[in-house]
Design a protein around this motif. Structure first.
Motif, PDB file in Angstrom:
ATOM      1  N   GLY D  79       0.779  -1.234   0.000  1.00 39.63           N
ATOM      2  CA  GLY D  79       0.000   0.000   0.000  1.00 39.63           C
ATOM      3  C   GLY D  79       0.811   1.284   0.000  1.00 39.63           C
ATOM      4  N   MET D  80       1.898   1.308   0.784  1.00 35.81           N
ATOM      5  CA  MET D  80       2.618   2.573   0.938  1.00 35.81           C
ATOM      6  C   MET D  80       3.074   3.202  -0.376  1.00 35.81           C
ATOM      7  SD  MET D  80       4.736   2.576   4.498  1.00 35.81           S
ATOM      8  CE  MET D  80       5.592   1.061   4.109  1.00 35.81           C
ATOM      9  N   PRO D  81       3.518   2.391  -1.370  1.00 36.80           N
ATOM     10  CA  PRO D  81       3.934   3.035  -2.621  1.00 36.80           C
ATOM     11  C   PRO D  81       2.854   3.917  -3.243  1.00 36.80           C
ATOM     12  CG  PRO D  81       4.701   0.789  -2.582  1.00 36.80           C
ATOM     13  CD  PRO D  81       3.817   0.956  -1.383  1.00 36.80           C
ATOM     14  N   HIS D 105      10.570   2.119  -3.618  1.00 37.42           N
ATOM     15  CA  HIS D 105      11.635   1.997  -2.625  1.00 37.42           C
ATOM     16  C   HIS D 105      11.114   2.162  -1.207  1.00 37.42           C
ATOM     17  CE1 HIS D 105      13.962   2.530  -6.244  1.00 37.42           C
ATOM     18  NE2 HIS D 105      15.058   2.228  -5.590  1.00 37.42           N
ATOM     19  N   TYR D 106      10.109   3.031  -1.044  1.00 37.55           N
ATOM     20  CA  TYR D 106       9.627   3.335   0.302  1.00 37.55           C
ATOM     21  C   TYR D 106       8.628   2.305   0.818  1.00 37.55           C
ATOM     22  CZ  TYR D 106      12.388   7.482   0.422  1.00 37.55           C
ATOM     23  OH  TYR D 106      13.468   8.317   0.449  1.00 37.55           O
ATOM     24  N   GLY D 107       8.052   1.528  -0.072  1.00 34.10           N
ATOM     25  CA  GLY D 107       7.223   0.417   0.383  1.00 34.10           C
ATOM     26  C   GLY D 107       8.079  -0.748   0.855  1.00 34.10           C
ATOM     27  N   SER D 108       9.242  -0.898   0.234  1.00 30.06           N
ATOM     28  CA  SER D 108      10.160  -1.962   0.624  1.00 30.06           C
ATOM     29  C   SER D 108      10.966  -1.510   1.854  1.00 30.06           C
ATOM     30  CB  SER D 108      11.063  -2.309  -0.556  1.00 30.06           C
ATOM     31  OG  SER D 108      11.926  -3.370  -0.242  1.00 30.06           O
ATOM     32  N   ILE D 109      12.000  -2.249   2.189  1.00 29.73           N
ATOM     33  CA  ILE D 109      12.657  -2.004   3.479  1.00 29.73           C
ATOM     34  C   ILE D 109      14.177  -1.946   3.373  1.00 29.73           C
ATOM     35  CG2 ILE D 109      10.826  -3.153   4.785  1.00 29.73           C
ATOM     36  CD1 ILE D 109      13.845  -5.120   4.656  1.00 29.73           C
ATOM     37  N   SER D 110      14.794  -1.467   4.438  1.00 30.61           N
ATOM     38  CA  SER D 110      16.251  -1.475   4.557  1.00 30.61           C
ATOM     39  C   SER D 110      16.633  -2.384   5.708  1.00 30.61           C
ATOM     40  CB  SER D 110      16.748  -0.054   4.820  1.00 30.61           C
ATOM     41  OG  SER D 110      17.930  -0.081   5.601  1.00 30.61           O
ATOM     42  N   THR D 272       9.758   0.651  12.115  1.00 24.92           N
ATOM     43  CA  THR D 272      11.033   0.939  11.461  1.00 24.92           C
ATOM     44  C   THR D 272      11.043   0.387  10.033  1.00 24.92           C
ATOM     45  OG1 THR D 272      12.169   0.875  13.586  1.00 24.92           O
ATOM     46  CG2 THR D 272      13.532   0.631  11.619  1.00 24.92           C
ATOM     47  N   LEU D 273      10.547  -0.836   9.867  1.00 19.68           N
ATOM     48  CA  LEU D 273      10.507  -1.418   8.528  1.00 19.68           C
ATOM     49  C   LEU D 273       9.667  -0.550   7.595  1.00 19.68           C
ATOM     50  CD1 LEU D 273      10.124  -5.225   9.348  1.00 19.68           C
ATOM     51  CD2 LEU D 273      12.079  -4.121   8.254  1.00 19.68           C
ATOM     52  N   ALA D 274       8.513  -0.136   8.072  1.00 16.48           N
ATOM     53  CA  ALA D 274       7.642   0.694   7.244  1.00 16.48           C
ATOM     54  C   ALA D 274       8.322   2.005   6.899  1.00 16.48           C
ATOM     55  CB  ALA D 274       6.337   0.948   7.988  1.00 16.48           C
ATOM     56  N   ALA D 275       9.035   2.565   7.855  1.00 18.62           N
ATOM     57  CA  ALA D 275       9.654   3.871   7.652  1.00 18.62           C
ATOM     58  C   ALA D 275      10.923   3.808   6.815  1.00 18.62           C
ATOM     59  CB  ALA D 275       9.967   4.491   9.018  1.00 18.62           C
ATOM     60  N   SER D 276      11.498   2.619   6.682  1.00 16.22           N
ATOM     61  CA  SER D 276      12.770   2.524   5.974  1.00 16.22           C
ATOM     62  C   SER D 276      12.550   2.348   4.483  1.00 16.22           C
ATOM     63  CB  SER D 276      13.577   1.352   6.522  1.00 16.22           C
ATOM     64  OG  SER D 276      13.021   0.136   6.080  1.00 16.22           O
ATOM     65  N   ALA D 277      13.567   2.632   3.702  1.00 18.57           N
ATOM     66  CA  ALA D 277      13.469   2.522   2.245  1.00 18.57           C
ATOM     67  C   ALA D 277      14.616   1.676   1.713  1.00 18.57           C
ATOM     68  CB  ALA D 277      13.503   3.905   1.613  1.00 18.57           C
TER      69      ALA D 277
HETATM   70 NA    NA Z   1       9.368   0.981   3.993  1.00 13.44          NA
END
Ligand code: NA
Ligand SMILES: Nc1ncnc2c1ncn2[C@@H]1O[C@H](COP(=O)(O)O)[C@@H](O)[C@H]1O
Ligand SMILES: Nc1ncnc2c1ncn2[C@@H]1O[C@H](COP(=O)(O)O)[C@@H](O)[C@H]1O
Ligand SMILES: Nc1ncnc2c1ncn2[C@@H]1O[C@H](COP(=O)(O)O)[C@@H](O)[C@H]1O
Ligand code: NA
Ligand code: NA
Lengths: 327, 101, 327, 327, 101, 101
Positions: D79-81, D105-110, D272-277
């Motif tokens: 959803g976030m993308p 990139h922002y839906g995925s994680i770092s 953190t996962l949601a916030a990371s890119a």
């Molecule tokens: Na993310």
């Protein structure tokens, strides 16, 4: 007990990481461990093995047994290529030079297979001797000579390749990385003994198994890629050779172990050495000495077929065999 | 600007030193070598790092030289790439400083 | 006691691995530690040294002594190149610019030699101070400036090299990897102190000596190869300079240590720093600032001659010297 | 308590080494950690994380909670993308395809941000669950699909790029290094459990934090260089997106954590996962699937802006947020 | 197809950035750099990794450009390789897209 | 000595395999690939290792072939470098063994 041994080997982290890498490569994943990182780890592993062997050798006086074992090791490394050559010429369509080069690989050894066997033995609570590392080093080279004899037998002598130099083959064979590091670290471990080892054990001993996991992930990737690229080059005879030859090597070695009265652990290691095939030192030497032999043949066989077989099923088999013949 | 020949020799890594000796013996003034990371030939792909023995790696040697030197070098190189995996090509280039080649 | 010290240094695993590498290279073995792996280890070593020094500095308040030592360190780094330059111009046929560039290397320092000395002192049970790492960092750069002064003295000013940019030499000199990592890790160690270090000690402290073995194997290979390729470039005067200059540096430093009342351990380290020569930071700076100076000359000397000498015989000598002058 | 948390995060060695690298790159230091060494360390870190998560999962039976969390994780990644895309189209001048790629990139994680959060939580004495590693793996890929949907929406279908092959995107996305290693190590950790882990813990557990320091030094260098090279490509809207989007991601995730009743530690990790890119897996997939999108845009944002923000200020904020919503 | 000039510049690594600045200042549209792993010149061999300072490494820069750009670039490059270890050669190539060079 | 064409294709790493397939499908007998370590284009510098995804890395493929093969290969390559970051140039070379190309 033996099925337990097979299972515990197959479910050890190092084998599982190997299988992970193998699977990823066969499924055409692009992932890779950087070459220079893996090569660095390989040097670490050889230093660690050598040091450990050397320190253990420093603890006990050399017994006459050791020379008997060394003798058997030399005979195996020299002799097995002749057997392998005949098998290949009969069961596959390989050319003479390809068969000779491949045969040389099976007389020599795989140090990673050796290490994996050590780990499996340790897991099973079976002791081994430090000097078996010296046997591994001893078996690397002789098979190369047998391969040259086989390849050149009955051929009219060719002219030298342009640019070749006296001594280059000798240096390639006797001063390659694994001989230098293994023998050097063995000597250093022997000289410095337990006391010298203490300070460097946190690097060379404690994390060893973990490093092995990472290294075997890479080996799995390499083996899988080798297999994917090269199996078309090989007929059924050649492919089955990659599994039958280790078994023959093991079957030949086991009675010799019994003859000279080796312990179970050491017998398992010698059998493993005989059953394993080189994929680093011998290929490099073969490119110099027998450039007409095709690397895709011998590399696919030793790295893509024999190594995975030994790592998974071979090692537990060899340990079981050693339990029969060792004392 | 001076007209020279540019030799581009691709050779399997185990034979690299042999190629160097050939070039040096023929009096080439210099060469530079690069390590390939992948390739294709004879219907097969290879990729660096897959082969732990590095015996399938290819090296490319570039050397700029005079016409008469290239003639000296070419026979020995032909012998080399007759035995070893390798191939070469030659092209025309111009350079700034005649004495360096 | 002193012959014991020499022996224990020579027989320590790190020195033995260095000798193994050196021997292999001199015998023209093709083995190598991948460049990027060795460079990664170098960064690890500098982080570890910096952190350790910083943590120790965080434990005690800074005393005025430290400024006296820093003063001596700066004087040595600035001053020694002038002496070295005169020696080279008298005893060898080196050109002015080659002599200046070489001299700069001997005013600067070798961090691996420093670490080896720390290990030898630890083995001998002699304590050292954390701030000596700061001294090492302090001595890296000044000598480069002296070399530039020497090279440009009496020459008519040349035009700028095309493409050069203001600030590039500054960045090369003050922001090179060893300055950034050493000073940065020192600061981080100081800030986080013992508490921060605890969690990362299993990586930066315990395995340190083992990593050093692997790194010195590579250094041995490099030193041997440098020597094999470059010694023909050097006349007898230059070659002997590579051994005499460290001894002169040590002889100059010892009385200064006595003067400012340094402890045995710290004096041994400062003497070692003075006696050691750079082979990473200074060569890189020289290629930018004095491109006419031949790298094969200064690298062969500092890496091929001085480094092996210091690592094997030099360090025990400097410790003995420090035992005379230190308190 | 919260200012304490921020301070202790900012002053932890891993963050300080990141800042060191960032500073060095911004000051145009030439220093670098060799690429292949850093890539080797990255594989190590993923193995370690996966193993640790797997072993912890092996200790407790899977609860229904885990499926609720997995559901939320999937919804977020998918959803976030869409949200990010709308924001980018409104606040910046990015083209449709650039906005879609960036949004992915922002839906995925770092994974490094995830690890840093784990460390910060550990420091603060807050427990987390092993299965959160599985959530990280789960969130890597879905966002890529959303990005493709966004980019292709309303466009007339283009022809295939020459040389493209069925399955190549699938392999790139599902068999990339981080998915293979993370999921593989998770499975291996799960299978071998505590017993198998014991032998390899000295490599994968004890030195973990130290390795992270070295890795984050490199990340700092990369982030700094990315920023220096790419910031000119970005307008103010895009640049602020790099900080606002993680905060929005966090703000969206927090109530969901509360809804399904997650523990504080697990909530902090999911936030953190949601916030990371992503800056590894997604860029690689985007080059294959959306070659018209400019890598300099999405890489500068995710590596140069969002990653440094999360590592320093973001993580403590997310933990504080989790303390409100977690139970 | 359009006729262009291909510049091949080998330069010691410490001077690499200087070469980049020269090319960029002359208005070259692009270049690509490769790292050599070994070489020979002035009677001496070098090999990457042996020299820890990397100051003996050689970089090869390849850049394709118009005839008039190469004329602008060549004087500054001559100065550069007069001071630093380096050499260059120029050859004729054809390209597909004129506007990219 | 035989006259051939030398193709030099620079392509971003993520599209490398696509380029390989194009060449192989056109019947090229071989190619060799090198990894660039830095470059410049479109006003921006890039350097290997900075980008953890390696998606900005450039690969250079060199392939020597006959005139008629190059004609077959060029259209597909034009499509490829129309979508992906890449560029190519072609030059004349001579080789020793006709059958190898
Ligand atoms: Na993310
Ligand atoms: N003729 C040449 N062709 C190709 N590379 C060369 C040539 N001459 C020198 N080089 C390269 O430039 C470096 C320095 O050479 P020199 O300037 O002769 O000392 C050598 O180590 C080679 O890498
Ligand atoms: N004229 C050129 N000569 C050589 N390489 C180039 C040239 N133009 C671009 N490149 C390479 O192609 C990459 C992408 O360039 P561009 O397509 O202009 O963004 C650059 O980073 C360079 O590595
Ligand atoms: N036509 C070619 N152009 C460029 N490189 C080639 C060519 N043919 C072969 N190669 C390289 O030489 C290696 C061996 O090729 P081959 O001798 O055909 O087995 C290949 O793996 C390539 O790296
Ligand atoms: Na064998
Ligand atoms: Na000094």
């Amino acid at each position: 007990m033996s099925s337990e041994l097979i299972l515990s080997t197959l479910l050890s982290p190092i084998v599982l990481f190997f299988i992970l890498g193998l699977g990823a490569a066969l499924m055409r994943s692009q992932m890779s461990v950087p070459e220079s990182f893996a090569k660095g780890l390989a040097i670490y592993l050889m230093m660690a093995i050598g040091l450990k062997g050397g320190v253990e050798m420093s603890k006990t006086a050399l017994s006459p047994d050791i020379f008997a074992i060394a003798g058997v090791a030399l005979v195996l490394s020299f002799g097995m290529p002749f057997l392998a050559y005949m098998m290949l010429r009969v069961t596959s369509k390989m050319s003479r030079v390809d068969a000779a080069a491949t045969a040389g690989h099976y007389g020599s050894i795989s140090i990673v297979t050796f290490v994996a066997a050590t780990q499996a033995l340790q897991l099973a609570g079976i002791v081994t001797s430090g000097y078996m590392v010296a046997m591994a080093a001893l078996m690397e080279v002789p098979a190369i000579m047998s391969a040259l004899v086989l390849a050149r037998r009955g051929m009219k002598k060719e002219g030298e390749v342009a640019g070749s130099e006296k001594g280059e083959l000798f240096r390639e064979v006797f001063l390659n990385a694994s001989v230098v590091v293994l023998v050097g670290a063995l000597a250093i471990g022997w000289m410095t003994g337990e006391a010298g080892m203490e300070k460097i054990a946190p690097f060379f001993v404690t994390p060893f198994q973990g490093v092995l996991c990472l290294f075997l992930l890479d080996m799995g990737l390499n083996a899988g890629r080798g297999l994917r690229q090269g199996w078309r080059q090989l007929d059924a005879g050649a492919l089955s050779f990659g599994i039958i030859m280790p078994l023959i090597g093991a079957a030949l070695t086991a009675p010799l172990c019994w003859l000279i009265g080796m312990s179970i652990g050491d017998a398992a290691l010698l059998i493993t050495l005989a059953a394993s095939a080189s994929y680093i030192a011998v290929p490099a030497a073969m490119r110099l000495a027998l450039p007409k032999a095709q690397p895709s043949i011998y590399l696919t066989l030793s790295l893509g077929v024999t190594f995975p077989f030994n790592l998974t099923l071979g090692i537990p088999l060899y340990i079981i065999l050693a339990q029969w013949v060792g004392g | 600007m001076f007209a020279k020949k540019r030799l581009e020799l691709s050779i399997e890594k185990p034979a690299f030193k042999r190629a160097c000796r050939i070039l040096e013996d023929a009096g080439v003034k210099g060469y530079t070598a690069f390590s390939a990371f992948a390739g294709y030939g004879g219907g097969m792909r290879w990729q660096k790092g897959t082969d732990l023995s590095a015996s399938q790696d290819m090296i490319m040697i570039i050397s700029v030289m005079d016409q008469d030197v290239i003639e000296k070098v070419i026979d020995a190189l032909e012998n080399l790439i007759g035995s070893h995996i390798g191939l070469l090509n030659i092209s025309d280039v111009t350079v700034l400083r005649d004495e360096k080649f």
